[in-house]
Every structure is written in structure tokens, then in C-alpha cells.
Write a protein that holds these residues in place. Sequence first.
Motif, PDB file in Angstrom:
ATOM      1  N   GLY A 143       0.687  -1.087   0.373  1.00  0.00           N
ATOM      2  CA  GLY A 143      -0.150   0.386   0.293  1.00  0.00           C
ATOM      3  C   GLY A 143       1.278   1.153   0.061  1.00  0.00           C
ATOM      4  N   ASP A 144       1.845   1.605   1.056  1.00  0.00           N
ATOM      5  CA  ASP A 144       2.496   2.563   0.395  1.00  0.00           C
ATOM      6  C   ASP A 144       3.279   2.631  -0.593  1.00  0.00           C
ATOM      7  OD1 ASP A 144       3.077   3.030   3.749  1.00  0.00           O
ATOM      8  OD2 ASP A 144       3.872   0.494   3.312  1.00  0.00           O
ATOM      9  N   LEU A 145       3.211   1.764  -1.189  1.00  0.00           N
ATOM     10  CA  LEU A 145       3.574   1.908  -2.707  1.00  0.00           C
ATOM     11  C   LEU A 145       3.183   2.635  -3.900  1.00  0.00           C
ATOM     12  CD1 LEU A 145       6.563  -0.974  -2.817  1.00  0.00           C
ATOM     13  CD2 LEU A 145       7.213   1.003  -2.149  1.00  0.00           C
ATOM     14  N   HIS A 146       1.976   2.346  -3.222  1.00  0.00           N
ATOM     15  CA  HIS A 146       0.968   2.809  -4.179  1.00  0.00           C
ATOM     16  C   HIS A 146       1.112   4.223  -3.640  1.00  0.00           C
ATOM     17  CE1 HIS A 146      -0.181  -0.927  -6.283  1.00  0.00           C
ATOM     18  NE2 HIS A 146      -0.017  -1.755  -4.987  1.00  0.00           N
ATOM     19  N   LEU A 147       1.133   4.415  -2.776  1.00  0.00           N
ATOM     20  CA  LEU A 147       0.452   6.214  -1.518  1.00  0.00           C
ATOM     21  C   LEU A 147       1.748   6.750  -2.533  1.00  0.00           C
ATOM     22  CD1 LEU A 147      -0.416   4.965   1.340  1.00  0.00           C
ATOM     23  CD2 LEU A 147      -2.192   5.869   0.007  1.00  0.00           C
ATOM     24  N   ALA A 148       2.504   5.938  -2.716  1.00  0.00           N
ATOM     25  CA  ALA A 148       4.095   6.860  -3.138  1.00  0.00           C
ATOM     26  C   ALA A 148       3.867   7.050  -4.771  1.00  0.00           C
ATOM     27  CB  ALA A 148       5.306   6.552  -2.431  1.00  0.00           C
ATOM     28  N   GLY A 149       3.278   5.867  -5.489  1.00  0.00           N
ATOM     29  CA  GLY A 149       3.308   6.177  -6.764  1.00  0.00           C
ATOM     30  C   GLY A 149       2.453   7.126  -7.007  1.00  0.00           C
ATOM     31  N   ALA A 150       1.025   6.962  -6.585  1.00  0.00           N
ATOM     32  CA  ALA A 150      -0.097   8.278  -6.995  1.00  0.00           C
ATOM     33  C   ALA A 150       0.766   9.878  -6.550  1.00  0.00           C
ATOM     34  CB  ALA A 150      -1.192   7.460  -6.405  1.00  0.00           C
ATOM     35  N   ALA A 151       0.837   9.450  -5.697  1.00  0.00           N
ATOM     36  CA  ALA A 151       1.692  10.993  -5.002  1.00  0.00           C
ATOM     37  C   ALA A 151       2.883  11.620  -5.741  1.00  0.00           C
ATOM     38  CB  ALA A 151       2.676  11.029  -3.612  1.00  0.00           C
ATOM     39  N   GLU A 152       3.267  10.850  -6.233  1.00  0.00           N
ATOM     40  CA  GLU A 152       4.427  11.792  -7.467  1.00  0.00           C
ATOM     41  C   GLU A 152       3.586  11.508  -8.903  1.00  0.00           C
ATOM     42  OE1 GLU A 152       8.339   9.757  -9.949  1.00  0.00           O
ATOM     43  OE2 GLU A 152       7.175   8.115  -8.395  1.00  0.00           O
ATOM     44  N   ASP A 153       2.542  10.857  -9.552  1.00  0.00           N
ATOM     45  CA  ASP A 153       2.269  11.180 -10.554  1.00  0.00           C
ATOM     46  C   ASP A 153       1.574  12.552 -10.033  1.00  0.00           C
ATOM     47  OD1 ASP A 153       2.676   8.760 -11.181  1.00  0.00           O
ATOM     48  OD2 ASP A 153       1.791   7.765 -10.856  1.00  0.00           O
ATOM     49  N   ALA A 154       0.087  13.039  -9.198  1.00  0.00           N
ATOM     50  CA  ALA A 154      -0.224  14.427  -9.072  1.00  0.00           C
ATOM     51  C   ALA A 154       0.576  15.662  -8.795  1.00  0.00           C
ATOM     52  CB  ALA A 154      -1.083  14.156  -8.499  1.00  0.00           C
ATOM     53  N   ALA A 214      -8.820  10.530   3.082  1.00  0.00           N
ATOM     54  CA  ALA A 214      -9.461  10.229   1.606  1.00  0.00           C
ATOM     55  C   ALA A 214      -8.200   9.846   1.347  1.00  0.00           C
ATOM     56  CB  ALA A 214      -9.689  12.050   1.546  1.00  0.00           C
ATOM     57  N   PRO A 215      -7.372   9.526   0.776  1.00  0.00           N
ATOM     58  CA  PRO A 215      -6.782   8.390  -0.386  1.00  0.00           C
ATOM     59  C   PRO A 215      -6.296   6.805   0.501  1.00  0.00           C
ATOM     60  CG  PRO A 215      -4.567  10.073   1.195  1.00  0.00           C
ATOM     61  CD  PRO A 215      -5.860  10.214   1.263  1.00  0.00           C
ATOM     62  N   LEU A 216      -6.862   6.601   1.827  1.00  0.00           N
ATOM     63  CA  LEU A 216      -6.514   5.248   2.408  1.00  0.00           C
ATOM     64  C   LEU A 216      -7.672   4.575   1.673  1.00  0.00           C
ATOM     65  CD1 LEU A 216      -5.810   5.828   5.340  1.00  0.00           C
ATOM     66  CD2 LEU A 216      -4.290   4.851   3.420  1.00  0.00           C
ATOM     67  N   TYR A 217      -9.104   6.053   1.465  1.00  0.00           N
ATOM     68  CA  TYR A 217     -10.398   5.038   0.891  1.00  0.00           C
ATOM     69  C   TYR A 217     -10.141   4.357  -0.533  1.00  0.00           C
ATOM     70  CZ  TYR A 217     -12.643   7.391   5.331  1.00  0.00           C
ATOM     71  OH  TYR A 217     -13.605   7.237   6.363  1.00  0.00           O
ATOM     72  N   GLY A 218      -8.933   5.210  -0.986  1.00  0.00           N
ATOM     73  CA  GLY A 218      -9.336   4.750  -2.381  1.00  0.00           C
ATOM     74  C   GLY A 218      -8.498   3.583  -2.253  1.00  0.00           C
ATOM     75  N   LEU A 219      -7.320   3.506  -1.671  1.00  0.00           N
ATOM     76  CA  LEU A 219      -6.562   2.923  -1.863  1.00  0.00           C
ATOM     77  C   LEU A 219      -6.786   1.099  -1.323  1.00  0.00           C
ATOM     78  CD1 LEU A 219      -3.120   1.544  -1.481  1.00  0.00           C
ATOM     79  CD2 LEU A 219      -3.312   2.101   0.569  1.00  0.00           C
ATOM     80  N   ALA A 250     -10.336   0.741  -1.417  1.00  0.00           N
ATOM     81  CA  ALA A 250     -11.338   0.547  -2.551  1.00  0.00           C
ATOM     82  C   ALA A 250     -10.813  -0.284  -4.302  1.00  0.00           C
ATOM     83  CB  ALA A 250     -11.527   1.259  -2.890  1.00  0.00           C
ATOM     84  N   HIS A 251      -9.345   0.353  -4.532  1.00  0.00           N
ATOM     85  CA  HIS A 251      -9.137   0.618  -5.540  1.00  0.00           C
ATOM     86  C   HIS A 251      -7.388   0.131  -5.392  1.00  0.00           C
ATOM     87  CE1 HIS A 251     -13.263   0.643  -7.546  1.00  0.00           C
ATOM     88  NE2 HIS A 251     -13.067   1.787  -6.745  1.00  0.00           N
ATOM     89  N   GLY A 252      -6.929   0.386  -5.128  1.00  0.00           N
ATOM     90  CA  GLY A 252      -5.198   0.126  -4.948  1.00  0.00           C
ATOM     91  C   GLY A 252      -5.248   1.794  -5.473  1.00  0.00           C
ATOM     92  N   ARG A 253      -3.753   1.309  -6.387  1.00  0.00           N
ATOM     93  CA  ARG A 253      -3.185   3.117  -7.121  1.00  0.00           C
ATOM     94  C   ARG A 253      -3.907   3.444  -7.368  1.00  0.00           C
ATOM     95  NH1 ARG A 253       2.493   3.617  -9.105  1.00  0.00           N
ATOM     96  NH2 ARG A 253       2.943   5.939 -10.149  1.00  0.00           N
ATOM     97  N   GLU A 254      -4.911   2.606  -8.120  1.00  0.00           N
ATOM     98  CA  GLU A 254      -5.769   3.756  -9.190  1.00  0.00           C
ATOM     99  C   GLU A 254      -7.026   4.508  -8.028  1.00  0.00           C
ATOM    100  OE1 GLU A 254      -9.786   2.637 -12.145  1.00  0.00           O
ATOM    101  OE2 GLU A 254      -8.357   0.756 -11.871  1.00  0.00           O
TER     102      GLU A 254
END
Length: 387
Positions: A88-99, A332-337, A339-343
Motif C-alpha cells: 500500500g505505501d508504494l501505491h500511495l507514493a506512486g500516486a502522489a508522484e504522478d499527481a 481520503a487517499p486511504l479510502y481510495g487505496l 477500494a482500488h489500490g493505486r488507481e
Amino acid sequence: MTRTVNIDDLRRRARRRLPRVVFDFLDGGAEDEVTLRRNRQAYEDIRLTPRILKGGTVDLSIDLFGQKFASPFMIGPTGLNGIYWPKGDLHLAGAAEDAGIGFAVSTASNSSMEEIAQRSGGPLWFQLYPWGKEAFSRALIDRASEAGYSALIITVDSLVGGKRERDLRHGFAHEITMSAPIVLDGLMHPGWLKSVWLSNNRPRLQNLVAFLGERASDKELADFTRSQRNPHFSWEDVRRIRKQWNGPLLIKGIMCAEDALRARQEGADGVIVSNHGGRQLDGAPATIDVIGDIAGQLDKDAKILLDGGIRRGSDTVKALALGAHGVLLGRAPLYGLAAHGREGVAQALSILEDELRRTMIFVGCQSVRDLGAQHIAAMKTGVAGPG
């Protein structure tokens, strides 16, 4: 499937996917959850001033300690994110980088701070729980520095654990205690069970493995976190850490101007106005209730961030108008994580950014850096404005 249009939609999807014990850990607060609810309700007490014909081009970017953020929020530090989605932490970091925003990595992350730094190109801050003796924090700070983390956050409002009654009923304390109801609930959520609990990605407190060894069990790691709580941590310890850490230093858990001023006196470059998402002291005010007084008394060079209850882009506008320089996103981002992972994390960030941009146009402000008291129409009694 109903289309996802807001953060609450992601929360409902997370609730369907997760076993009750895991969702309650994500969603719950301390005791009667008064502060948890107040964190949301307080935003409803603030009215914005609509302004027309002010132009439609909006700049959401901010600068924090010489780093550019595309939007005035970053993903805040939260622990045990691997319990919602594998890695999960890697998905959060990746989505943050993309944003184009930052990610604050928790001491209690399930991927090590080194792995996250190696796999992320975005701004990274490290959050320190000042547990145990001096050697504990010194080792983690040295690792964060060597891994290239650009800022250090000391969380000071969890020196003792909050009474999180949902977790107590489940027997959850940094690990899942198996019981017949929990096993049955897990079987009723096969997607989560297969991807998280029955996989090779079962979450561990990786930053703590160095203290106990690779063979340490989940229970031993969880017991270690509980045994290392340090209610004697003091301003003297903050001074010690300030001498060790060469970069920007922030104190998280500030809820009054007096403590914010003291943090600055002890060398902090900024403060994070936070009540730990309502998970520690129940009955504490909402963070948005106190941000104005804190901002009104700190010097202009101090950076002020806020977390707690942010579910809408308009919430961020209100926080910035009352004196925050940026906000940290928790649930907020954890609900997304969940529910659907990085997406799902990307969805959460996109929703908030879109709402933020719309609100900025509605209040007639072209840059988040220009938000101020003039954009607030009214506040109910108890919500302090900027001094």
C-alpha cells in the motif's frame, strides 16, 4: 456499478471490500468519536464568499521548503497501509508522484523507508514516532537522511495510545487477533483475503525489523511498538533531534498557539495542526477550529500545515483561507487505496483537485497562495479566524 464522484463513494467501496476489523481501524476514532465527527462538521460551519467574473485560470501550486507541489496537499503519514492493499505505501507514493505532490512516510509503514525512496521520484518526508530510547529515533533519523528524505515530521500527540474502542472490540492492536467472527468476516471478503492475508505480501512493520531481526513475528513487531511508547518525550528531546536533523523539521500534533510558538522556539521550521484524525484525545477541537488562532500568532516564515477531516476540495480552500500553507490528506487517499489500490488513490487525488479548482473559481481567487480571510463569508461561534 455506480460511478465514483466523491470521496464518500470511495469510502463506501472500501467498506464493502474490507473485513470489518480492517475498515474500523481505518475509519474509527477514540472513545465516543466526538472529535472524529467534529473534524468533518466544523467545515460545514464555515461559509465561503462567492465572487463572480474574476477570471477562470487557477494556479494550485505551492512551494514548501524549496519543493514545488502541483496542489496544496500531500498524502500524510499513516501506518499499516499494507493491510488495505498489498504494498500500500508504494501505491500511495506512486500516486502522489504522478499527481505532483508529496508523500509523508510513517515510522509504521509496511514498506521500508529505503524501498519507498528507491521506487519514488516525488517529494518524500519521513514521519518519526519518538518511541523508545534515544538510540531508536537516532537510528531512524539517520536512515531517513541517508535515503534522501527532505523533511522530518515528529508526531507528538501519540506518546500514549488513544482508546480506540472499535479496535478494542476486535482485539486489534497493530496486528489482527484471529477469532471465529474475524475468520468468518475474512471469508466473506475473498478479494481482500486472497490479495492481502493469504499472499506473500502480508504486511509487516518493515522499518522496525532492523531492531528485532528478520525472523521477528508479526506479534513480536506489534508488541515492540506498544512497548516503545514514550510518554516522557519532551521539548528537550525535540532540541536533540533538531541538532541531529539538518533539513526542515515539523512538529505534528499542535493544537494551540502556545505550543506552536514553543515549537518555533525549539527550532521547528513548521507545525502540523493535527488531532491525529480524532484517534487520540476525544473531545479535542477540530483542527479547522484552531488554525486561525495559530496562524495569527506565528511568524511569517513558519510553515503551517493542517490535517483532519478533509473530504472536499472546498475544505482545503477553507483551511488555506484561515492561514494554512497546505494540508495533509489522511483517510481520503486511504479510502481510495482500500477500494482500488493505486488507481483508487489517484481517483481520490483527482476528485479533490477538481473540487479545489472549481471552488477557487467560485470564490474568484486565481492562486491558492492568495486565499485569505476575505474569502470567508461567515463562521459559527467557536471557529477562530486569523488573528
